[in-house]
Design an enzyme around this catalytic site. Structure first.
Site, mmCIF file in Angstrom:
data_model
loop_
_atom_site.group_PDB
_atom_site.id
_atom_site.type_symbol
_atom_site.label_atom_id
_atom_site.label_comp_id
_atom_site.label_asym_id
_atom_site.label_seq_id
_atom_site.Cartn_x
_atom_site.Cartn_y
_atom_site.Cartn_z
ATOM 1 N N ASP A 1 57.631 17.842 61.668
ATOM 2 C CA ASP A 1 56.290 17.878 62.242
ATOM 3 C C ASP A 1 55.320 18.183 61.104
ATOM 4 O O ASP A 1 55.728 18.489 59.977
ATOM 5 C CB ASP A 1 56.176 18.896 63.384
HETATM 6 C C1 BGC Z 1 51.856 17.716 66.244
HETATM 7 C C2 BGC Z 1 52.652 16.449 66.410
HETATM 8 C C3 BGC Z 1 51.866 15.282 65.895
HETATM 9 C C4 BGC Z 1 51.556 15.531 64.441
HETATM 10 C C5 BGC Z 1 50.824 14.394 63.760
HETATM 11 C C6 BGC Z 1 51.360 17.872 64.836
HETATM 12 O O1 BGC Z 1 50.473 18.929 64.713
HETATM 13 O O2 BGC Z 1 52.638 18.812 66.635
HETATM 14 O O3 BGC Z 1 52.999 16.265 67.758
HETATM 15 O O4 BGC Z 1 52.566 14.099 66.095
HETATM 16 O O5 BGC Z 1 50.757 16.695 64.339
HETATM 17 O O6 BGC Z 1 49.537 14.268 64.191
#
Ligand code: BGC
Length: 744
Positions: free
Chosen positions: A283
């Site tokens: 993530d």
């Molecule tokens: C979130 C993800 C997301 C990623 C990219 C993160 O902060 O938890 O779900 O896909 O950012 O934007």
């Protein structure tokens, strides 16, 4: 000279001969040309970092990232906006790097790209798998035309805690419904084949347990049993894997004390036990966050831990790009792990068709308008199917001629209904409820007033949405309008930016002055219809729910929410949504979900020694599966009988009213005794969404196999134990009559 030779080496893999070879052959033919740094580069993902159609950046982080891109050290980028930008960045990757390997462009296409469907939790309330798949497909179709080829969706995290703002992004509390929706979304995004130019790679996230953040606080610790993991949390991930999801994403949280991104046991489960062959991406920053977790001493150690936990791609931690090659040289990470990760990323590029045509997705249609968007009609249809009628004493549907006052902070809102995940859509592009009502019933005999300002100051994705709790100006205008009309439609709720990532809330009551506003309106108007906008279960005080005539839950209904809700209010269609998550009476009951275990003291009893609260009931305000229609649908007693190896569970369902309705007929089971582990008091094992004409009756039949009733042990083995089972064919999780049978 060198560049020309090597570029042609990639071209060889795209030649007519190479195209006939198996993808694994093509992947290996590229891999063998790569240096260690270039392989690590495929494992590096950057946030869209410079205005690609402008001059190359000089100095600062963007310049470093740009240099990395030209070095061939970037495998993928996210959040690049606009097809010209995508083309420009791809051109650098293809024409200016040694091997010319194209980038994958990722983005959070969560419930649409520019044309937004209802938020995912709302879509789940439709219980309409085809419509949900179509919505994902539409999102992919629109996003791919802007050059994107990877969405970070679906989020398949089961959650039973409405304080957690990200509950809006999932399919609710139930593993069975969540699994079916996970499959539908993967199918929708990815289509038949990833190399279809209108398909994009999907991503099952967040692996695993993110929805169980303690106290509903985002990014918080997770501590769950293996039994819960295998029976509740993993099933939608397994369903997504089975549906062929191309990628998985690590979660931010710990699992058994170890951050998911550095958790070798989780990776082994995914890649060995389940045989997942796609890409596992971290993530955002979750590799680096292992330092804050207190698991890694520094970024280099974090890179080592993540790589050894087989995280194939580092999203925005800059850990792999800086340290992974040296870690390999120092013998701390095996080069075979890097090869494996690079292979997975390259394979995805081949599967997407990017290696054959890096620009294949870039064919954006002209300018975007909500009303002319080709996906608007589907978005509206799903908003209509997602809304849940929580109460109706007969006031709905409205009659066209009534004088109405449309009041409250959501009455004219064009931004909030888009929800929190609208990375690429334009702000203020939702059609408001007011616009919807004008479209459907006309402007005559309708007054509008929004009331006290809802939010203090402008609102945006990265910052807290501050609520006005003191300035009551505007209240009077609402009360006046409501008092003078025949009916008040009170559009209330939380803002789209009150739920979503990092937007956990302690109180689930209507924020700001809204409860006061409703009570003031109720003093002057006895006919009040509440339209509730929310990204999560909310709590309405008893005096309000008792006094209002109707409550229609609109959620955050997306671009076309206004006309959709207007159509429902005006009876162009009957509401048909059903809650995919329990609505508690009080925050003190959380977590509250229908599929709980009995406990050893289920009660009730006269003495206090049973599992209950001294200051309120155990029951929810609205149970899972609940939702009314404009008709009355009756359910005759459930019947069950053995049919060979399976059970036939049936019930006669009848539309007793005068309007056609879509009814979501639900099948629940209970396993009365299980030595594999105690079983929920009810468990959803099937459902059918059927249209019933006025007066129509239908025998609903479900065939139940032993497999559907199997239970996962804490070791993850799925088993069926014969015994006594009860079944309910019911309109929701707290209704219906049961029929029992001994399964020998
Ligand atoms: C979130 C993800 C997301 C990623 C990219 C993160 O902060 O938890 O779900 O896909 O950012 O934007």
């Amino acid at each position: 000279m060198k560049k020309v030779f090597l570029l042609s080496a990639v071209l060889v893999t795209a030649s007519a001969f190479a195209q006939k070879q198996p993808t694994a052959w093509r992947v290996d033919s590229v891999l063998q040309l790569m240096t260690l740094e270039e392989k690590v580069g495929q494992m590096n993902q950057y946030n869209g970092f410079w205005n690609a159609t402008g001059p190359a950046p000089e100095g600062g982080d963007a310049a470093t990232k740009y240099q990395h891109l030209r070095n061939g050290w970037v495998g993928s980028v996210l959040n690049v906006q606009g097809v010209e930008e995508v083309r420009a960045m791809q051109r650098v990757a293809v024409e200016e790097t040694r091997l010319g390997i194209p980038l994958i462009f990722g983005c959070d296409v969560i419930h649409g790209y520019k044309t937004l469907s209802p938020i995912p939790l709302a879509e789940a309330a439709s219980w309409d798998l085809e419509a949900i798949a179509k919505s994902a497909h539409n999102g992919a179709e629109e996003a791919t035309s802007y050059g994107l080829n990877w969405t970070f969706a679906p989020m398949v995290d089961i959650s039973r805690d409405p304080r957690w703002g990200r509950i809006m992004e999932g399919a609710g509390e139930d593993p069975y419904l969540g699994s079916r929706i996970a499959e539908a979304r993967v199918r929708g995004f990815q289509g038949e084949q990833l190399n279809d130019p209108r398909s994009m790679a999907a991503c099952a996230k967040h692996f695993a347990g993110y929805g169980f953040s303690e106290a509903g606080r985002d990014y918080n610790t997770v501590d769950v049993s293996d039994y819960t993991l295998y029976n509740v949390i993993y099933p939608p991930f397994q369903a997504a894997k089975k549906a062929g999801v191309a990628t998985f994403m690590n979660s931010f949280n710990t699992m058994n004390g170890i951050p998911a991104t550095g958790n070798q046991a989780l990776a082994e489960l995914l890649k060995e036990d389940w045989g997942f062959e796609g890409v596992l991406v971290s993530d955002w920053g979750s590799v680096g966050e292992m330092i804050a977790h207190g698991y890694a001493r520094n970024l280099k150690e974090a890179a080592e831990q993540a790589a050894n936990a087989r995280c194939d791609m580092d999203m925005e931690s800059l850990a792999y790009v800086q340290f992974l090659a040296s870690l390999v040289r120092e013998g701390k990470v095996s080069e075979s792990l890097v090869d494996d990760a690079a292979r997975r990323v390259l394979k995805l590029k081949f599967d997407l068709g990017l290696m054959d045509d890096p620009y294949r997705y870039c064919n954006r249609p002209g300018s975007w308008e909500p009303t002319t968007s080709p996906w608007a009609a589907d978005a509206q249809e799903l908003a209509e199917k997602s809304a849940v009628l929580l109460k109706n004493n007969g006031i709905l549907p409205l009659v066209k001629k009534q004088a109405i006052a449309l009041v409250g902070p959501m009455a004219q809102e064009k931004n909030s209904p888009l929800g929190n995940w609208r990375v690429s859509s334009d702000d203020f592009t939702a059609l408001s409820l007011y616009e919807g009502l004008v479209q459907v019933r006309g402007e005559k005999r309708m007054t509008v007033a929004s009331g006290p300002v809802f939010l203090k100051g402008p609102i945006s994705f990265p910052f807290e949405a501050e609520i006005n709790t003191t300035d009551t100006s505007g209240m009077h205008a609402v009360v006046k309008a409501a008092g003078e009309a025949e009916i008040a439609i009170l559009a209330v709720g939380e803002h789209g930016f009150h739920s979503g990532e990092a937007r956990s809330r302690m109180s689930l009551h209507l924020p700001g002055l809204q409860e006061q506003l409703i009570r003031e309106v109720l003093k002057v108007q006895e006919h009040v219809v509440l339209v509730l906008y929310a990204g999560r279960p909310m709590i309405l005080p008893d005096d309000i729910t008792e006094q209002v005539d109707a409550i229609l839950l609109a959620w955050q209904p997306g671009t076309m929410g206004g006309p959709a809700i207007a159509n429902l209010l005006m009876g162009k269609r009957s509401p048909s949504g059903r809650l995919p998550v329990t609505f508690p009476r009080s925050e003190g009951q959380i977590p509250l979900y229908y599929g709980a275990y009995t406990t050893g003291r289920p009660g009730p009893s006269d003495a206090v020694f049973w599992s209950h609260y001294g200051d309120g009931p155990n029951t929810p305000a609205y149970p899972f599966g609940y939702g009314l229609t404009y008709s009355t649908v009756t359910y005759a007693a459930t019947q069950v009988k053995q049919m060979g190896d399976s059970m036939a569970v049936t019930a006669l369902v009848k539309n007793e009213g005068k309007v056609a309705v879509d009814e979501v007929v639900q099948l629940y089971a209970r396993d009365h005794h299980s030595r594999l582990g105690v079983q929920p008091v009810r468990r959803l094992i099937g459902f059918q969404r059927v249209t019933l004409k006025p007066g129509e009756e239908r025998m609903m039949t479900f065939s139940v196999t032993a497999d559907q009733l199997s239970v996962a042990t804490s070791e993850g083995e799925r088993m069926f134990e014969p015994g006594t089972f009860s079944f309910w064919v019911a309109p929701h999780s707290a209704a219906g009559t049961s029929a029992s049978i001994d399964w020998k």
